[in-house]
Scaffold this motif. Structure first.
Motif, PDB file in Angstrom:
ATOM      1  N   ILE A   4     -13.874  -3.171   0.540  1.00  0.00           N
ATOM      2  CA  ILE A   4     -12.803  -4.160   0.690  1.00  0.00           C
ATOM      3  C   ILE A   4     -12.561  -4.426   2.174  1.00  0.00           C
ATOM      4  O   ILE A   4     -12.545  -3.492   2.983  1.00  0.00           O
ATOM      5  N   ASP A   5     -12.376  -5.686   2.531  1.00  0.00           N
ATOM      6  CA  ASP A   5     -12.086  -6.074   3.909  1.00  0.00           C
ATOM      7  C   ASP A   5     -10.665  -5.636   4.262  1.00  0.00           C
ATOM      8  O   ASP A   5      -9.698  -6.100   3.657  1.00  0.00           O
ATOM      9  N   VAL A   6     -10.527  -4.729   5.239  1.00  0.00           N
ATOM     10  CA  VAL A   6      -9.216  -4.197   5.621  1.00  0.00           C
ATOM     11  C   VAL A   6      -8.797  -4.676   7.006  1.00  0.00           C
ATOM     12  O   VAL A   6      -7.883  -4.132   7.610  1.00  0.00           O
ATOM     13  N   SER A   7      -9.458  -5.717   7.517  1.00  0.00           N
ATOM     14  CA  SER A   7      -9.190  -6.180   8.882  1.00  0.00           C
ATOM     15  C   SER A   7      -7.782  -6.726   9.050  1.00  0.00           C
ATOM     16  O   SER A   7      -7.279  -6.817  10.179  1.00  0.00           O
ATOM     17  N   MET A   8      -7.106  -7.076   7.945  1.00  0.00           N
ATOM     18  CA  MET A   8      -5.754  -7.607   8.027  1.00  0.00           C
ATOM     19  C   MET A   8      -4.707  -6.621   7.503  1.00  0.00           C
ATOM     20  O   MET A   8      -3.591  -6.996   7.161  1.00  0.00           O
ATOM     21  N   ILE A   9      -5.070  -5.339   7.436  1.00  0.00           N
ATOM     22  CA  ILE A   9      -4.078  -4.283   7.197  1.00  0.00           C
ATOM     23  C   ILE A   9      -3.603  -3.802   8.561  1.00  0.00           C
ATOM     24  O   ILE A   9      -4.384  -3.293   9.360  1.00  0.00           O
ATOM     25  N   VAL A  10      -2.328  -3.975   8.836  1.00  0.00           N
ATOM     26  CA  VAL A  10      -1.753  -3.691  10.150  1.00  0.00           C
ATOM     27  C   VAL A  10      -1.038  -2.340  10.118  1.00  0.00           C
ATOM     28  O   VAL A  10      -0.304  -2.037   9.168  1.00  0.00           O
ATOM     29  N   GLU A  11      -1.253  -1.511  11.148  1.00  0.00           N
ATOM     30  CA  GLU A  11      -0.527  -0.251  11.291  1.00  0.00           C
ATOM     31  C   GLU A  11       0.740  -0.494  12.110  1.00  0.00           C
ATOM     32  O   GLU A  11       0.689  -1.102  13.171  1.00  0.00           O
ATOM     33  N   VAL A  12       1.875  -0.024  11.607  1.00  0.00           N
ATOM     34  CA  VAL A  12       3.151  -0.160  12.313  1.00  0.00           C
ATOM     35  C   VAL A  12       3.777   1.224  12.480  1.00  0.00           C
ATOM     36  O   VAL A  12       3.513   2.139  11.693  1.00  0.00           O
ATOM     37  N   ASP A  13       4.592   1.387  13.486  1.00  0.00           N
ATOM     38  CA  ASP A  13       5.252   2.673  13.715  1.00  0.00           C
ATOM     39  C   ASP A  13       6.103   3.063  12.517  1.00  0.00           C
ATOM     40  O   ASP A  13       6.807   2.231  11.937  1.00  0.00           O
ATOM     41  N   GLY A  14       6.051   4.325  12.159  1.00  0.00           N
ATOM     42  CA  GLY A  14       6.865   4.820  11.059  1.00  0.00           C
ATOM     43  C   GLY A  14       6.025   5.268   9.884  1.00  0.00           C
ATOM     44  O   GLY A  14       4.815   5.490  10.006  1.00  0.00           O
ATOM     45  N   SER A  15       6.658   5.392   8.750  1.00  0.00           N
ATOM     46  CA  SER A  15       5.993   5.938   7.568  1.00  0.00           C
ATOM     47  C   SER A  15       5.363   4.846   6.716  1.00  0.00           C
ATOM     48  O   SER A  15       5.808   3.693   6.706  1.00  0.00           O
ATOM     49  N   LEU A  45       0.874  -1.172   0.000  1.00  0.00           N
ATOM     50  CA  LEU A  45       0.000   0.000   0.000  1.00  0.00           C
ATOM     51  C   LEU A  45       0.910   1.219   0.000  1.00  0.00           C
ATOM     52  O   LEU A  45       1.748   1.383   0.888  1.00  0.00           O
ATOM     53  N   ASN A  46       0.777   2.064  -1.000  1.00  0.00           N
ATOM     54  CA  ASN A  46       1.603   3.263  -1.120  1.00  0.00           C
ATOM     55  C   ASN A  46       0.728   4.486  -1.330  1.00  0.00           C
ATOM     56  O   ASN A  46      -0.351   4.399  -1.924  1.00  0.00           O
ATOM     57  N   TYR A  47       1.227   5.611  -0.869  1.00  0.00           N
ATOM     58  CA  TYR A  47       0.577   6.883  -1.162  1.00  0.00           C
ATOM     59  C   TYR A  47       1.313   7.490  -2.355  1.00  0.00           C
ATOM     60  O   TYR A  47       2.536   7.703  -2.306  1.00  0.00           O
ATOM     61  N   ASP A  48       0.585   7.748  -3.440  1.00  0.00           N
ATOM     62  CA  ASP A  48       1.193   8.228  -4.681  1.00  0.00           C
ATOM     63  C   ASP A  48       1.166   9.743  -4.765  1.00  0.00           C
ATOM     64  O   ASP A  48       0.113  10.362  -4.574  1.00  0.00           O
ATOM     65  N   ASP A  54       1.269   7.262  10.001  1.00  0.00           N
ATOM     66  CA  ASP A  54       1.124   8.630   9.494  1.00  0.00           C
ATOM     67  C   ASP A  54      -0.255   8.831   8.867  1.00  0.00           C
ATOM     68  O   ASP A  54      -1.073   7.908   8.786  1.00  0.00           O
ATOM     69  N   ALA A  55      -0.507  10.065   8.430  1.00  0.00           N
ATOM     70  CA  ALA A  55      -1.799  10.383   7.808  1.00  0.00           C
ATOM     71  C   ALA A  55      -2.014   9.596   6.522  1.00  0.00           C
ATOM     72  O   ALA A  55      -3.150   9.237   6.176  1.00  0.00           O
ATOM     73  N   PHE A  56      -0.925   9.312   5.801  1.00  0.00           N
ATOM     74  CA  PHE A  56      -1.042   8.522   4.575  1.00  0.00           C
ATOM     75  C   PHE A  56      -1.651   7.155   4.867  1.00  0.00           C
ATOM     76  O   PHE A  56      -2.522   6.666   4.143  1.00  0.00           O
ATOM     77  N   GLY A  57      -1.177   6.512   5.941  1.00  0.00           N
ATOM     78  CA  GLY A  57      -1.659   5.177   6.277  1.00  0.00           C
ATOM     79  C   GLY A  57      -3.142   5.152   6.555  1.00  0.00           C
ATOM     80  O   GLY A  57      -3.868   4.244   6.114  1.00  0.00           O
ATOM     81  N   LYS A  58      -3.617   6.138   7.291  1.00  0.00           N
ATOM     82  CA  LYS A  58      -5.047   6.199   7.611  1.00  0.00           C
ATOM     83  C   LYS A  58      -5.876   6.374   6.347  1.00  0.00           C
ATOM     84  O   LYS A  58      -6.945   5.764   6.191  1.00  0.00           O
ATOM     85  N   GLU A  59      -5.404   7.203   5.429  1.00  0.00           N
ATOM     86  CA  GLU A  59      -6.148   7.427   4.192  1.00  0.00           C
ATOM     87  C   GLU A  59      -6.132   6.185   3.302  1.00  0.00           C
ATOM     88  O   GLU A  59      -7.137   5.849   2.662  1.00  0.00           O
ATOM     89  N   LEU A  60      -4.989   5.491   3.247  1.00  0.00           N
ATOM     90  CA  LEU A  60      -4.896   4.285   2.431  1.00  0.00           C
ATOM     91  C   LEU A  60      -5.887   3.225   2.907  1.00  0.00           C
ATOM     92  O   LEU A  60      -6.585   2.595   2.105  1.00  0.00           O
TER      93      LEU A  60
END
Length: 323
Positions: free
Chosen positions: A81-92, A9-12, A66-72
């Motif tokens: 889409i089921d996002v229950s297995m997208i994990v947030e980790v410290d950092g960018s 998952l990337n922020y473009d 970061d804010a990018f992660g929340k938006e992604l």
């Protein structure tokens, strides 16, 4: 029917420019835009948009705090889409800087961020589980570490889950790693340059002067070498842009599907992801490869007329209208 996508998952951040600046040069861009992206995320979105409503799509990956992660994450969830297995980790989060020239060609720089924190030890049967059952398809690309990709493919193969693999960006050639992995793939989807890299050196020159009339005949030995070199008994699908698509199953001749003509090429970013979404959406609907390739080609031809990898992905009714 259930499809799981394991990937990036990337922020473009996209800069539209008349041309690529030279070293030390500054030029004015035409426009700047931001989009949700990453090959994994884009493919999950494409599969969701280009599949029947009853097909369930799940994205597995990592974003930063970061804010990018929340938006992604929220953007995919809003698409169903089921996002229950997208994990947030410290950092960018992962970030891609994309330069798009006026003819639609693009150049991309990627900082992996949270995507690079996925380890082989994170891959276990929970990746495939959907309640008491297993997912029907596992979709992977090469924007996660290769040892993670390999373990996921092997896990899916052992559990008889269909593997759809788009090895992009191509980060290997013929090697023991590739041979041990590709033999377990059911659908290998590559573009022209990726197919060329997978062929032995004796076949690579065949790609230099391919043309529509001789596409299948001239490339038959090269594509056969992919099947035999990697013991790949599944289906190989190769996209050639305006020349269309060829596909092959082990021991059978190549088949050519003509391209759908794009009304105007605006941005080629994400065209391959749209193709995969259209193709797999049709396969999940029980269609043959010959028909699924047409769905994928139609999706790609629409995607290139729009800006942004994710925003440019069409919806299933648009494909049905075009077909």
């Amino acid at each position: 029917m259930h499809i799981t996508v394991l990937g990036s998952l990337n922020y473009d951040m996209v800069m539209f420019t008349p041309r690529i600046p030279l070293g030390g040069e500054t030029i004015h861009a035409d426009m700047f835009a931001t989009h949700r992206g990453g090959k994994g995320s884009n493919q999950a979105l494409a599969i969701r948009r280009l599949s029947r409503p009853e097909v369930q799509v799940r994205m597995v990956g990592r974003v930063g705090t970061d804010a990018f992660g929340k938006e992604l994450k929220s953007g995919l969830e809003a698409e169903g889409i089921d996002v229950s297995m997208i994990v947030e980790v410290d950092g960018s989060s992962g970030v891609a800087v994309i330069l798009v020239e006026r003819d639609g060609q693009n150049r991309i720089l990627v900082s992996a961020g949270a995507n690079n924190t996925v380890k082989p030890t994170d891959i276990d049967i929970s990746l495939l589980q959907v309640g008491e059952n297993l997912t029907d398809f596992l979709v992977l690309q090469n924007e996660l570490p290769l040892d993670v990709v390999a373990k996921a493919i092997q896990l899916a193969s052992r559990n008889k889950v269909n593997v759809v693999y788009n090895p992009s960006p191509m980060s290997f050639t013929i090697s023991s790693w590739a041979k041990s992995v590709l033999s377990q793939v059911n659908y290998l989807i590559v573009n022209e340059s990726e197919a060329q890299q997978l062929c032995g050196t004796e076949y690579q020159d065949l790609f230099k002067e391919v043309h529509l009339d001789g596409l299948c005949e001239s490339l038959q030995p090269a594509i056969a070498s992919i099947h035999t070199s990697f013991a790949l008994y599944g289906t190989v699908v190769i996209t050639f842009g305006s020349l269309g698509v060829i596909y092959s199953t082990f021991g059978n001749p190549l088949v050519h599907c003509p391209a759908f003509k794009a009304s105007k090429v605006v941005d080629t970013t994400g065209a391959g992801d749209s193709f995969l979404g259209g193709f797999l959406g049709a396969i999940a609907d029980g269609k043959l490869v010959s028909e699924a390739v047409k769905y994928g080609s139609a999706a790609g031809s629409i995607a290139v007329t729009r800006e942004g990898a994710a925003d440019g992905i069409p919806f299933l009714p648009e494909i049905i209208d075009l077909l």
